[in-house]
Design a protein around this motif. Structure first.
Motif, PDB file in Angstrom:
ATOM      1  N   ALA A 161       2.375   1.698  -3.505  1.00 15.07           N
ATOM      2  CA  ALA A 161       1.386   2.186  -4.480  1.00 15.07           C
ATOM      3  C   ALA A 161       1.255   3.704  -4.386  1.00 15.07           C
ATOM      4  CB  ALA A 161       0.031   1.516  -4.241  1.00 15.07           C
ATOM      5  N   ARG A 162       1.209   4.232  -3.165  1.00 16.56           N
ATOM      6  CA  ARG A 162       1.116   5.680  -2.987  1.00 16.56           C
ATOM      7  C   ARG A 162       2.256   6.397  -3.683  1.00 16.56           C
ATOM      8  NH1 ARG A 162      -0.738   8.045   2.699  1.00 16.56           N
ATOM      9  NH2 ARG A 162       1.002   9.387   2.166  1.00 16.56           N
ATOM     10  N   LEU A 163       3.421   5.751  -3.708  1.00 19.85           N
ATOM     11  CA  LEU A 163       4.607   6.373  -4.311  1.00 19.85           C
ATOM     12  C   LEU A 163       4.720   6.074  -5.806  1.00 19.85           C
ATOM     13  CD1 LEU A 163       7.211   5.614  -1.482  1.00 19.85           C
ATOM     14  CD2 LEU A 163       6.075   7.808  -1.959  1.00 19.85           C
ATOM     15  N   GLY A 164       3.709   5.435  -6.378  1.00 20.96           N
ATOM     16  CA  GLY A 164       3.762   5.142  -7.813  1.00 20.96           C
ATOM     17  C   GLY A 164       4.692   3.992  -8.160  1.00 20.96           C
TER      18      GLY A 164
ATOM     19  N   LEU B 120       0.842  -1.208   0.000  1.00 22.02           N
ATOM     20  CA  LEU B 120       0.000   0.000   0.000  1.00 22.02           C
ATOM     21  C   LEU B 120       0.877   1.258   0.000  1.00 22.02           C
ATOM     22  CD1 LEU B 120      -2.763  -1.131   2.559  1.00 22.02           C
ATOM     23  CD2 LEU B 120      -3.066  -0.780   0.108  1.00 22.02           C
TER      24      LEU B 120
END
Lengths: 364, 364
Positions: free
Chosen positions: A30-33, A27
């Motif tokens: 994902a926030r960091l691409g 998770l």
């Protein structure tokens, strides 16, 4: 890690292990691409559903491991009991962080304690137990009560037995199948604390502030910041964690559990255990700090700079939801400042970590 | 929603749309132990990789829609331009939140403005344009400069044209293909603000505090809290948002954009636009509040109680990363208190929202 190993957004991080730690790492990535590819032998791995790809295969399946390595840019792990052969196999193909030598040190309680001692860092009293004679010597030296623990594979109170005065010590050891053990002396601690430290590929270290931990039935129940320790103790705890990280040539996040004891009227620290991974006592950082331990770990293994963690709120407390506590969520859902995290596990077995909640008391 | 529609952890939320809003909704749902199934016609939808399941199909594909509805427990959407027929088709099969009538109101600028006016809430001055005569009348009434906008399908500055004094108004309308339009009068505002409100199935409303917004080239650039408005204005803004949510029988999160104007020396508000979904100006809540707009939306559509949002930090500012700004991340990665969010989009086209950063200034 060479400077060329700085991952671009859109790169893929391979994670060994698909439990809640892998899930929260995915998770954060994902926030960091960044994409994640989870490798886990267990079906219903909670991390599978939040990653771009997953492989369900055994850690001994070399074909699956080779394919996994080819599909990712860097590899990390969510737990320390990755077989050494698996780590060695993978590290020939892609960078593995933290480096596999860390596993050799931390998979064996005795090797770990000797390693910390060699750094001149105080360790809770211990003695090796490979024979009945050593067991007797250990009891002689450390006194009773004491705890006998297998050197490998124990966690959350598994693989250990307490020996009280008058107990049959040899019977206790037999109950652990006479495996190689460490005898740990009883520590009359004031409190249990931990430091979650991140070390980047270029050797910089950022520690989250010292966290105070309470256990129930050998399982972490709550973690609270600020911890009730002096500024001096807090600084010393961070210094210890940084020293261990450096000595391990560590890249990523590690947890160092310590006891706070009183020596000659002053607080002192004794290291209890190292966890070469994100750690349950750092879960509060997801809601209570400007960067989480999961993001710090992802930043480190991606070759990115670490963030400087700042606490949010005047107090933060994380409470684990264990077993069927997960069925009583209503009070948590409306408690002001409280965030719920569930790990997506289907069965609420006794002693199983099903989720956690974090309460943040905002500053005025 | 009936009380029986309270979802248990492990249930599945269907989300129409796979962009960054769907992605952040899915991440919020995962934290709560809820699965997501994303439905989107676009390949490379950023939400696909963080959801348990996804369907890539057109909104007109009834077989795919039926299968999707059968696989989920409740349905929501991340954007307001879902075809009415799609929403109607799905709502016969599973609960759809917010209810599809909301889409009828908000898909058409004119219907929306008439709806708000009917609630006796001040709206920025506007006039319908379905004919050259109406266009002339509108200009007569509102004066110039004014902005002509198609009633449907416009966003981020698309489907609109500014008319300056002396411009050929009919030519401007022709450039919008003489579609039905709304003429919006020039508002001499002090600032632009928005309220992100959540309404639960049982009719309770929780608002995030009023947010101050700055636009560049018609695209949101920054959102900041606290907004520079009086306490009275802030309360009025929340009252307006709650009134709109109630009138729409809304379940979920909606954004209400407003202008702060000066009337007789005092601050007053005029509604500009409603967004029936999580909203860009609420992204700061991911890092700057004890609950995010995404979690509030998931709680609402799952039939769970809303959380009371508390701000973290004395100031919070969200900055959008637009187009190739996403290639210059280094300064953000080390700015204290700053969190990076990237949406996993492969091409950094001009004007495209690629990610955002949030800076939190912790309270002392």
């Amino acid at each position: 890690m060479r400077p060329t190993d700085v991952l671009k957004p859109g790169s893929t991080i391979g994670i060994l292990g698909g439990g809640q730690l892998g899930r929260m790492l995915a998770l954060a990535a994902a926030r960091l691409g960044l994409h994640c590819h989870i490798y886990s032998p267990e079906k219903d791995s909670g991390a599978f559903e939040v990653a771009r790809a997953f492989t369900r295969a055994d850690y001994e399946d070399e074909a699956a491991l080779a394919k996994f390595a080819a599909a990712v840019d860097v590899i990390t792990y969510e737990f320390e009991n990755i077989p050494a052969a698996t780590a060695a196999f993978l590290s020939k193909r892609k960078p593995v962080h933290p480096n596999p030598k860390v596993l050799e040190t931390t998979q064996d309680r005795l090797v770990e304690k000797n390693f910390i001692s060699a750094l001149k860092i105080p360790v809770a009293p211990y003695a090796p137990v490979h024979s009945a004679a050593q067991l007797a010597n250990g009891i002689e030296k450390l006194g009773l009560p004491a705890v006998l623990k297998t050197t490998t594979m124990g966690y959350d109170g598994k693989g250990q037995i307490k020996i009280m005065p008058g107990d049959d010590a040899n019977a206790a050891w037999r109950s652990l199948k006479n495996k190689p053990c460490v005898l740990e002396g009883f520590v009359n601690f004031q409190r249990e604390v931990s430091v979650i430290a991140a070390r980047s590929a270029d050797g910089k270290v950022e520690c989250f502030e010292v966290t105070e931990n309470d256990h129930q039935n050998h399982i972490l129940k709550t973690s609270t910041v600020p911890a009730k320790v002096t500024d001096e103790t807090a600084k010393e705890a961070e210094r210890i964690a940084a020293k261990i990280a450096k000595a391990l040539d560590y890249v990523g996040v590690l947890g160092v559990e310590m006891f706070v004891v009183k020596v000659k009227g002053k607080q002192a620290l004794m290291v209890n255990e190292i966890a070469p991974r994100v750690h349950n006592s750092g879960h509060w950082t997801l809601d209570g700090a400007t960067v989480s331990q999961f993001e710090q770990h992802i930043r480190a293994v991606a070759g990115w700079p670490l963030a400087k963690p700042l606490r949010l709120g005047r107090k933060v407390q994380m409470t684990n939801l264990i077993g069927d506590e997960v069925h009583d969520l209503a009070p948590w859902l409306t408690l002001p400042g409280t965030s719920l995290h569930l790990y997506g596990k289907p069965d609420a077995r006794a002693g199983r970590k099903m989720g956690h909640v974090t309460r943040v008391w905002p500053a005025k």
